[in-house]
Design a protein around this motif. Sequence first.
Motif, PDB file in Angstrom:
ATOM      1  N   ARG A 208      29.916  83.394  72.857  1.00  0.00           N
ATOM      2  CA  ARG A 208      29.066  82.245  73.512  1.00  0.00           C
ATOM      3  C   ARG A 208      29.551  80.933  72.795  1.00  0.00           C
ATOM      4  NH1 ARG A 208      24.476  82.849  71.013  1.00  0.00           N
ATOM      5  NH2 ARG A 208      25.132  84.955  69.727  1.00  0.00           N
ATOM      6  N   ARG A 209      29.205  79.925  73.377  1.00  0.00           N
ATOM      7  CA  ARG A 209      29.465  78.593  73.167  1.00  0.00           C
ATOM      8  C   ARG A 209      28.126  77.833  73.212  1.00  0.00           C
ATOM      9  NH1 ARG A 209      32.337  80.957  70.339  1.00  0.00           N
ATOM     10  NH2 ARG A 209      34.543  80.859  70.201  1.00  0.00           N
ATOM     11  N   LEU A 210      28.044  76.632  72.623  1.00  0.00           N
ATOM     12  CA  LEU A 210      26.987  75.875  72.902  1.00  0.00           C
ATOM     13  C   LEU A 210      27.621  74.542  73.813  1.00  0.00           C
ATOM     14  CD1 LEU A 210      25.393  75.577  69.306  1.00  0.00           C
ATOM     15  CD2 LEU A 210      24.588  76.830  71.354  1.00  0.00           C
ATOM     16  N   THR A 211      26.736  74.048  74.622  1.00  0.00           N
ATOM     17  CA  THR A 211      27.081  72.806  75.609  1.00  0.00           C
ATOM     18  C   THR A 211      26.431  71.621  74.791  1.00  0.00           C
ATOM     19  OG1 THR A 211      24.907  72.878  76.628  1.00  0.00           O
ATOM     20  CG2 THR A 211      26.842  74.166  77.679  1.00  0.00           C
ATOM     21  N   ARG A 212      26.738  70.387  75.149  1.00  0.00           N
ATOM     22  CA  ARG A 212      26.403  69.294  74.410  1.00  0.00           C
ATOM     23  C   ARG A 212      24.653  69.116  74.523  1.00  0.00           C
ATOM     24  NH1 ARG A 212      27.859  63.210  76.263  1.00  0.00           N
ATOM     25  NH2 ARG A 212      27.174  61.977  74.361  1.00  0.00           N
ATOM     26  N   ASN A 213      24.229  69.709  75.419  1.00  0.00           N
ATOM     27  CA  ASN A 213      22.653  69.553  75.300  1.00  0.00           C
ATOM     28  C   ASN A 213      22.053  70.844  74.802  1.00  0.00           C
ATOM     29  OD1 ASN A 213      23.077  71.458  77.274  1.00  0.00           O
ATOM     30  ND2 ASN A 213      22.562  70.352  79.186  1.00  0.00           N
ATOM     31  N   GLY A 214      22.725  71.684  73.963  1.00  0.00           N
ATOM     32  CA  GLY A 214      22.117  72.685  73.356  1.00  0.00           C
ATOM     33  C   GLY A 214      22.108  73.908  73.767  1.00  0.00           C
ATOM     34  N   LYS A 215      22.517  73.978  75.179  1.00  0.00           N
ATOM     35  CA  LYS A 215      22.381  75.331  76.187  1.00  0.00           C
ATOM     36  C   LYS A 215      23.403  76.164  75.725  1.00  0.00           C
ATOM     37  CE  LYS A 215      23.269  76.801  80.805  1.00  0.00           C
ATOM     38  NZ  LYS A 215      23.268  76.304  82.371  1.00  0.00           N
ATOM     39  N   THR A 216      23.218  77.615  75.663  1.00  0.00           N
ATOM     40  CA  THR A 216      24.085  78.469  75.597  1.00  0.00           C
ATOM     41  C   THR A 216      24.778  79.178  76.542  1.00  0.00           C
ATOM     42  OG1 THR A 216      22.742  79.404  73.493  1.00  0.00           O
ATOM     43  CG2 THR A 216      24.685  81.001  74.313  1.00  0.00           C
ATOM     44  N   VAL A 217      26.096  79.185  76.523  1.00  0.00           N
ATOM     45  CA  VAL A 217      26.974  79.553  77.576  1.00  0.00           C
ATOM     46  C   VAL A 217      27.518  80.843  77.200  1.00  0.00           C
ATOM     47  CG1 VAL A 217      28.808  79.069  79.135  1.00  0.00           C
ATOM     48  CG2 VAL A 217      27.263  77.121  78.512  1.00  0.00           C
ATOM     49  N   ILE A 218      27.704  81.721  77.949  1.00  0.00           N
ATOM     50  CA  ILE A 218      28.506  82.998  77.679  1.00  0.00           C
ATOM     51  C   ILE A 218      29.921  83.006  78.268  1.00  0.00           C
ATOM     52  CG2 ILE A 218      28.553  85.921  78.015  1.00  0.00           C
ATOM     53  CD1 ILE A 218      25.522  85.593  78.331  1.00  0.00           C
ATOM     54  N   VAL A 219      30.842  83.288  77.479  1.00  0.00           N
ATOM     55  CA  VAL A 219      32.093  82.927  77.611  1.00  0.00           C
ATOM     56  C   VAL A 219      33.170  83.906  77.515  1.00  0.00           C
ATOM     57  CG1 VAL A 219      32.096  80.283  77.643  1.00  0.00           C
ATOM     58  CG2 VAL A 219      32.571  81.583  75.573  1.00  0.00           C
ATOM     59  N   SER A 220      34.133  84.161  78.133  1.00  0.00           N
ATOM     60  CA  SER A 220      35.429  85.068  77.899  1.00  0.00           C
ATOM     61  C   SER A 220      36.365  84.204  77.494  1.00  0.00           C
ATOM     62  CB  SER A 220      35.658  85.752  79.226  1.00  0.00           C
ATOM     63  OG  SER A 220      36.716  86.669  78.840  1.00  0.00           O
ATOM     64  N   VAL A 221      36.701  84.310  76.221  1.00  0.00           N
ATOM     65  CA  VAL A 221      37.695  83.415  75.515  1.00  0.00           C
ATOM     66  C   VAL A 221      39.104  84.089  75.440  1.00  0.00           C
ATOM     67  CG1 VAL A 221      38.413  81.898  73.742  1.00  0.00           C
ATOM     68  CG2 VAL A 221      35.780  82.326  74.340  1.00  0.00           C
ATOM     69  N   SER A 222      40.344  83.254  76.096  1.00  0.00           N
ATOM     70  CA  SER A 222      41.845  83.634  75.660  1.00  0.00           C
ATOM     71  C   SER A 222      42.270  82.412  75.190  1.00  0.00           C
ATOM     72  CB  SER A 222      42.216  83.908  77.251  1.00  0.00           C
ATOM     73  OG  SER A 222      41.622  85.043  77.895  1.00  0.00           O
ATOM     74  N   GLY A 223      43.462  82.880  74.280  1.00  0.00           N
ATOM     75  CA  GLY A 223      44.081  81.639  73.677  1.00  0.00           C
ATOM     76  C   GLY A 223      45.369  82.213  73.209  1.00  0.00           C
ATOM     77  N   ALA A 224      46.339  81.289  72.854  1.00  0.00           N
ATOM     78  CA  ALA A 224      47.735  81.460  72.645  1.00  0.00           C
ATOM     79  C   ALA A 224      48.301  79.904  71.904  1.00  0.00           C
ATOM     80  CB  ALA A 224      48.643  81.846  73.829  1.00  0.00           C
ATOM     81  N   MET A 225      49.303  80.157  71.242  1.00  0.00           N
ATOM     82  CA  MET A 225      49.982  79.056  70.713  1.00  0.00           C
ATOM     83  C   MET A 225      51.057  78.684  71.751  1.00  0.00           C
ATOM     84  SD  MET A 225      48.683  78.557  67.589  1.00  0.00           S
ATOM     85  CE  MET A 225      49.754  77.494  66.726  1.00  0.00           C
ATOM     86  N   PHE A 226      51.240  77.354  71.552  1.00  0.00           N
ATOM     87  CA  PHE A 226      52.661  76.685  72.486  1.00  0.00           C
ATOM     88  C   PHE A 226      53.490  76.199  71.559  1.00  0.00           C
ATOM     89  CE2 PHE A 226      49.456  73.324  72.178  1.00  0.00           C
ATOM     90  CZ  PHE A 226      50.207  72.107  72.194  1.00  0.00           C
TER      91      PHE A 226
END
Length: 292
Positions: A208-226
Amino acid sequence: MLNEQYHNILELIDTIPHIISHRDCDGYIRICNQAFADFVGKPADEIIGRHVLEIFKPKQGKLFLELDQQSISQNKSLQTVLPLYNSEGERHFYEIIRTPMRDPTGVIKGVAIVAHDITEKEFLREKAEAENYRYLASLEASPMPMVVYNMVGEVDYINPAFVEIFGWTLEECQGKKMNFVPDDCWPETREMIEMVKRGESFNDIETRRLTRNGKTVIVSVSGAMFRDRRGQLQGSIITLRDITHQKNLEEQLNHSRKMEALGNLAGGIAHDFNNLLTAIRGHVSIIRMKAE
């Protein structure tokens, strides 16, 4: 003696591969080297003493005169990068430096001009800019929020989809840490950070992540180095897919399934209880018959 020195200087500048010339304040060419003559496509003795507008096409010649006068009026060297066409019609990029020249009394008598061919360098710069544009365009067009971090975890870039969902702008985030992780989500977030530090990628980690106004967003996170062209690590690219709506639908579906299961269970119990009642009613009827 002076004549000999003058010829020695001319011989010296003829050996230099850069285009060298001297024009007086009126635009007449007083000195040029062999590289200049080769560029123009005329022998040096046909160039010296002629006006710049006689040697170059009107548009190019007028630009040269304007730049000459700018250097003279400001009394300082002027550096420019210009595309020029040689005698064969080939387009080359030149880095040109104009410097005011003075006579022994200190009076400006024209400009000395040195032009260095940077066509290959300019080509590589344009190629890099085109690649950067394509890279940026792909990030801009992505419907999923994306963040580009540098090696110390500061935001280098966020795309429009990130701005739309989370509310922060690039100006607010650039060069800063992105503080939008709920306290209870830090354990899996630290694990993701350690993975990218090791040069590993990860995909579809639900958090989960927070928006600027404090709302909670459920997210699927992917990442990699470049990495850069030399293979050196430069940072990480993180994609955050908003799955809040999907999770809400799944929750509703699960609730519906639970209610359906409860209904089936209640129906089964009612059916079994009805069977018991039927047997009881049957036995009561028999007892009543015997009692009569």
